[in-house]
Design a protein around this motif. Structure first.
Motif, PDB file in Angstrom:
ATOM      1  N   GLY A 123       0.821  -1.347  -0.166  1.00 36.31           N
ATOM      2  CA  GLY A 123      -0.121  -0.003  -0.047  1.00 36.31           C
ATOM      3  C   GLY A 123       0.606   1.084  -0.175  1.00 36.31           C
ATOM      4  O   GLY A 123       1.830   1.230  -0.487  1.00 36.31           O
ATOM      5  N   ASP A 124       0.490   2.192   0.688  1.00 37.23           N
ATOM      6  CA  ASP A 124       1.272   3.437   0.787  1.00 37.23           C
ATOM      7  C   ASP A 124       2.508   3.036   1.684  1.00 37.23           C
ATOM      8  O   ASP A 124       2.358   1.950   2.561  1.00 37.23           O
ATOM      9  CB  ASP A 124       0.553   4.521   1.679  1.00 37.23           C
ATOM     10  N   ASN A 130       9.999   0.502  -8.580  1.00 36.97           N
ATOM     11  CA  ASN A 130       8.902  -0.315  -8.196  1.00 36.97           C
ATOM     12  C   ASN A 130       8.193   0.734  -7.400  1.00 36.97           C
ATOM     13  O   ASN A 130       8.616   1.739  -6.951  1.00 36.97           O
ATOM     14  CB  ASN A 130       9.102  -1.480  -7.480  1.00 36.97           C
ATOM     15  N   PHE A 131       6.680   0.257  -7.371  1.00 35.49           N
ATOM     16  CA  PHE A 131       5.527   1.061  -6.680  1.00 35.49           C
ATOM     17  C   PHE A 131       5.824   2.733  -6.901  1.00 35.49           C
ATOM     18  O   PHE A 131       5.451   3.364  -6.166  1.00 35.49           O
ATOM     19  CB  PHE A 131       5.950   0.802  -5.195  1.00 35.49           C
ATOM     20  N   GLY A 173      -2.871   4.228  -5.057  1.00 36.30           N
ATOM     21  CA  GLY A 173      -3.968   4.566  -5.315  1.00 36.30           C
ATOM     22  C   GLY A 173      -5.198   4.008  -5.788  1.00 36.30           C
ATOM     23  O   GLY A 173      -6.072   4.349  -6.252  1.00 36.30           O
ATOM     24  N   GLY A 174      -4.936   2.548  -5.657  1.00 41.94           N
ATOM     25  CA  GLY A 174      -5.923   1.586  -6.065  1.00 41.94           C
ATOM     26  C   GLY A 174      -7.114   1.181  -5.092  1.00 41.94           C
ATOM     27  O   GLY A 174      -6.754   1.757  -3.886  1.00 41.94           O
ATOM     28  N   SER A 175      -7.764   0.311  -5.129  1.00 41.56           N
ATOM     29  CA  SER A 175      -9.220  -0.228  -4.452  1.00 41.56           C
ATOM     30  C   SER A 175      -8.369  -1.136  -3.551  1.00 41.56           C
ATOM     31  O   SER A 175      -9.436  -1.635  -2.752  1.00 41.56           O
ATOM     32  CB  SER A 175     -10.018  -0.401  -5.375  1.00 41.56           C
ATOM     33  N   GLY A 176      -7.347  -1.574  -3.624  1.00 41.24           N
ATOM     34  CA  GLY A 176      -6.803  -2.876  -2.826  1.00 41.24           C
ATOM     35  C   GLY A 176      -6.795  -4.160  -3.584  1.00 41.24           C
ATOM     36  O   GLY A 176      -6.191  -5.022  -3.014  1.00 41.24           O
ATOM     37  N   THR A 177      -7.428  -4.100  -4.775  1.00 44.21           N
ATOM     38  CA  THR A 177      -7.233  -5.070  -5.705  1.00 44.21           C
ATOM     39  C   THR A 177      -6.224  -4.987  -6.811  1.00 44.21           C
ATOM     40  O   THR A 177      -5.935  -3.674  -7.109  1.00 44.21           O
ATOM     41  CB  THR A 177      -8.602  -5.610  -6.229  1.00 44.21           C
ATOM     42  N   ALA A 185      -2.326  -2.702   1.406  1.00 39.98           N
ATOM     43  CA  ALA A 185      -3.223  -2.456   0.058  1.00 39.98           C
ATOM     44  C   ALA A 185      -4.373  -2.675   0.323  1.00 39.98           C
ATOM     45  O   ALA A 185      -5.243  -1.803  -0.126  1.00 39.98           O
ATOM     46  CB  ALA A 185      -2.589  -3.001  -0.930  1.00 39.98           C
ATOM     47  N   VAL A 186      -4.956  -3.827   0.843  1.00 37.57           N
ATOM     48  CA  VAL A 186      -6.329  -4.410   0.945  1.00 37.57           C
ATOM     49  C   VAL A 186      -6.985  -3.424   1.982  1.00 37.57           C
ATOM     50  O   VAL A 186      -8.274  -3.140   1.489  1.00 37.57           O
ATOM     51  CB  VAL A 186      -6.239  -5.767   1.314  1.00 37.57           C
TER      52      VAL A 186
END
Length: 190
Positions: free
Chosen positions: A63-64, A86-87, A122-126, A174-175
């Motif tokens: 995630g962040d 990466n990231f 910036g994603g939704s966790g998926t 991230a999730v």
């Protein structure tokens, strides 16, 4: 007796709780620096910042992240990100799920400089990037060498911030985007 609407909300809440629990991550990680080059002729020192899961049970979705470390500005100074491996949405990573890395929050004092390398998810966790047990280079950072006399055996001190040095390094999963703190290279939920 519950009306139908309340039952639906209750069932939906229980379903979300069950789904959330199924995505839980152990999230133990290790971080390190890898010296790429020290060139006293050009006056540049280049390091890679790397991350990996501590073991197969600790693999996670990134995630962040905030990688904080101190350096001696009497030896090296003026950190800049050379590449975002990466990231990051910037090349060479070119991963649109993440923002451009930055050094916001970095500071400079007479005897201690602090780098704050930041990555944002910036994603939704998926679909977040998976971090396994092999080292992954986050980015390459370059410093100006300001005093070659103080570099001994091609070495200079860089010290990670842990839970005893505030603000510490940290990540989010991230999730769930739950805040996590770094303590001796492991994650523990706050």
């Amino acid at each position: 007796m519950m009306n139908m609407k309340k039952k639906i909300y209750l069932l939906a809440g229980l379903f979300l709780l069950a789904v959330s629990a199924s995505f839980a991550q152990n999230g133990k990680f290790d971080v390190r620096f890898l010296v790429k080059t020290i060139d006293c002729t050009t006056g540049k020192a280049v390091i890679n910042v790397q991350v990996k899961a501590s073991n197969t049970q600790g693999m996670f979705l990134m995630g962040d992240a905030n990688y904080r470390f101190d350096y001696d500005p009497r030896i090296i100074n003026n950190p800049v990100i050379l590449t975002q491996e990466n990231f990051s949405s910037q090349a060479p990573a070119s991963d649109v799920r993440y923002g451009i890395q930055n050094l916001n929050g970095s500071s400079f004092g007479p005897t201690i400089g602090t780098v704050s390398l930041n990555t944002t998810y910036g994603g939704s966790g998926t679909g977040a990037a998976s971090v396994g047990i092999n080292w992954i280079t986050v980015s390459t950072i370059q410093f100006d060498i300001v005093n070659t006399q103080l570099i001994q055996n091609n070495c200079f001190a860089i010290v990670w911030h842990t839970d005893t040095i505030f603000p510490n390094s940290g990540r989010t999963r991230a999730v769930f985007l739950i805040s996590i703190a770094m303590a001796t290279s492991t994650w523990t939920p706050m």
